[in-house]
Motif scaffolding. Structure first.
Motif, short mmCIF file in Angstrom:
data_model
loop_
_atom_site.label_atom_id
_atom_site.label_comp_id
_atom_site.label_asym_id
_atom_site.label_seq_id
_atom_site.Cartn_x
_atom_site.Cartn_y
_atom_site.Cartn_z
N SER A 50 0.84 -1.20 0.00
CA SER A 50 0.00 0.00 0.00
C SER A 50 0.88 1.25 0.00
CB SER A 50 -0.88 0.02 1.25
OG SER A 50 -1.67 -1.13 1.37
N GLY A 51 0.46 2.26 -0.75
CA GLY A 51 1.18 3.52 -0.74
C GLY A 51 2.44 3.56 -1.59
N THR A 52 2.77 2.45 -2.25
CA THR A 52 3.91 2.45 -3.16
C THR A 52 3.61 3.42 -4.31
OG1 THR A 52 4.33 0.14 -2.63
CG2 THR A 52 5.36 1.00 -4.62
N ILE A 112 1.96 7.81 -9.85
CA ILE A 112 1.13 6.61 -9.81
C ILE A 112 1.18 6.09 -8.38
CG2 ILE A 112 0.79 4.28 -10.74
CD1 ILE A 112 2.33 5.15 -13.22
N PHE A 113 0.05 6.09 -7.68
CA PHE A 113 0.02 5.78 -6.25
C PHE A 113 -0.87 4.57 -6.01
CE2 PHE A 113 -1.45 6.03 -1.92
CZ PHE A 113 -0.42 6.59 -1.19
N ASN A 176 -5.31 4.02 0.30
CA ASN A 176 -4.24 4.40 1.22
C ASN A 176 -3.88 5.87 1.12
OD1 ASN A 176 -0.91 4.46 1.63
ND2 ASN A 176 -2.04 3.28 3.16
N TYR A 177 -4.15 6.48 -0.01
CA TYR A 177 -3.85 7.89 -0.22
C TYR A 177 -4.62 8.77 0.76
CZ TYR A 177 -2.56 12.06 -2.97
OH TYR A 177 -2.03 13.26 -3.38
N LEU A 178 -5.79 8.30 1.20
CA LEU A 178 -6.63 9.06 2.12
C LEU A 178 -6.47 8.61 3.56
CD1 LEU A 178 -9.95 9.38 0.07
CD2 LEU A 178 -8.06 11.01 0.25
N ARG A 186 2.34 13.64 3.56
CA ARG A 186 2.22 14.77 2.63
C ARG A 186 2.31 16.10 3.38
NH1 ARG A 186 -1.70 11.41 0.35
NH2 ARG A 186 -3.45 12.64 1.17
N HIS A 187 1.74 16.15 4.56
CA HIS A 187 1.78 17.39 5.33
C HIS A 187 3.21 17.83 5.59
CE1 HIS A 187 0.61 20.40 8.36
NE2 HIS A 187 1.68 19.99 9.02
#
Length: 359
Positions: A50-52, A112-113, A176-178, A186-187
């Motif tokens: 996840s998150g790769t 690409i996430f 996973n992006y959320l 990201r922050h």
């Protein structure tokens, strides 16, 4: 007549030449990968976790990616110029997927996430194809901060987009992006690595694999495939585990309970020691990292929970000033955290890091 034919041929040649293609192999040094990615045994970069993510800077009118998915059940966020986003679901046939077209002249960024978990199968990435007057640009400047997460379904972002609140197992709703983890990364503009699996625990899981057995793998399903920890040294490590343990230790009829504990549930000392040993393993790999042992936001984190006490006791025993405890706000709603609840978790973690860690 000959003149007309010549004009037609020339126009066709010109049309073909205007659609110039540039192929970029997955080994190109200007492609930036994040996450545990395997490219040692195949002629592709293989994505599991996840998150790769894959990031690429370029000039061109359009861009495509050559992909093949093992099961056809993975979803990816395709982000162009840090703005437009759509979801891609590669199938089991190796082919090019158009990611963007009719782009204006100038520099463009692509990400690409991987939204979904490793049980949905691996995705093989072979490279890009640019069309038009194209150019490969330098890869993004390496981020100064690095963060790594170890977690379960909460960290994975399981069912986060299921607005019905019914926790659908359909991988469409996992993103996973959320998750609080990706939002936190990201922050802080930090490079992000996430080792997670829905249902996993420290002492027992809903399947025959626990985090102390999985955490050091490159290929999640392969016990002989080991990750080289020297390839990624995080400044901050966040561990959010024990939610699944809190349920399963009370289920003596469960097959995984029987396999791990026999007929008697583990006592407090056993659980604390198991958690302490796992954190110690992380510390050995990352001697200088700040480690945050957190819990949240489901019922194991509610006020008065003995699982909070277990974590605090384990951390106390380690006697390490760079290992912290933090409990994220308990969500009172049913099911897994929603988008809003993941954002609240991220806010809590972000504030904790700001107040306690100088990185």
């Amino acid at each position: 007549m000959r003149r007309i034919l010549l004009l037609i041929v020339l126009s066709l040649v010109f049309a073909c030449s205007s659609k110039k293609e540039t192929l970029i192999n997955y080994t190109n040094s200007q492609i930036e990968y994040s996450g545990r990615i395997d490219s040692s045994k195949t002629k592709a970069a293989e994505l599991y976790w996840s998150g790769t993510s894959i990031k690429f800077n370029f000039e061109g009118e359009s861009i495509s990616a050559l992909l093949k998915n093992e099961k056809g059940d993975n979803y990816y966020n395709i982000i162009i110029d840090n703005d437009s986003l759509f979801i891609l679901r590669p199938d089991t046939i190796k082919r090019y997927y158009k990611l963007a077209s009719k782009l204006p002249k100038g520099k463009h960024t692509l990400e690409i996430f991987k939204r979904t978990e490793w049980n949905r199968g691996k995705t093989s990435f072979y490279g890009f194809k640019l069309e038009g007057n194209s150019k490969v640009l330098k890869k993004p400047i390496s981020k100064k901060r690095k963060i790594e997460f170890y977690g379960n379904s909460i960290t994975a972002g399981y069912a986060v987009e299921d607005l019905s609140g019914k926790d659908s197992p359909d991988s469409t709703y996992t993103n996973n992006y959320l998750s609080y983890a990706a939002i936190t990364a990201r922050h802080f503009d930090a490079k992000y690595q996430c080792i997670c699996k829905s249902g996993i625990g420290i002492t027992v899981s809903w399947f025959p694999l626990i985090m102390p057995e999985m955490y050091d793998r490159l290929i999640p399903k392969d016990p002989n495939s080991k990750w080289n920890f020297s390839l990624y040294t995080p400044d901050v490590v966040v561990i959010n585990l024990l939610q699944n343990d809190s349920w399963l230790v009370n289920m003596p009829e469960n097959d995984e309970f029987k396999a791990r504990f026999g007929t008697k549930p583990p006592n407090e000392k056993y659980i604390i020691n198991a958690y302490q040993q796992f954190v110690s393993k992380i510390r050995k790999h990352y001697p200088r990292a700040n480690i945050i042992c957190t819990l949240g936001s489901m019922d194991a984190s509610k006020k008065g929970s003995k699982w909070i006490k277990y974590i605090r006791k384990a951390v106390d025993h380690l006697n390490d000033t760079a290992i912290y405890t933090h409990v994220m706000p308990y969500k009172k709603s049913v099911g897994h955290p929603s988008i809003e609840e993941q954002e609240l978790m991220a806010k809590s973690l972000i504030n904790f890091i700001k107040e306690n860690i100088d990185w």
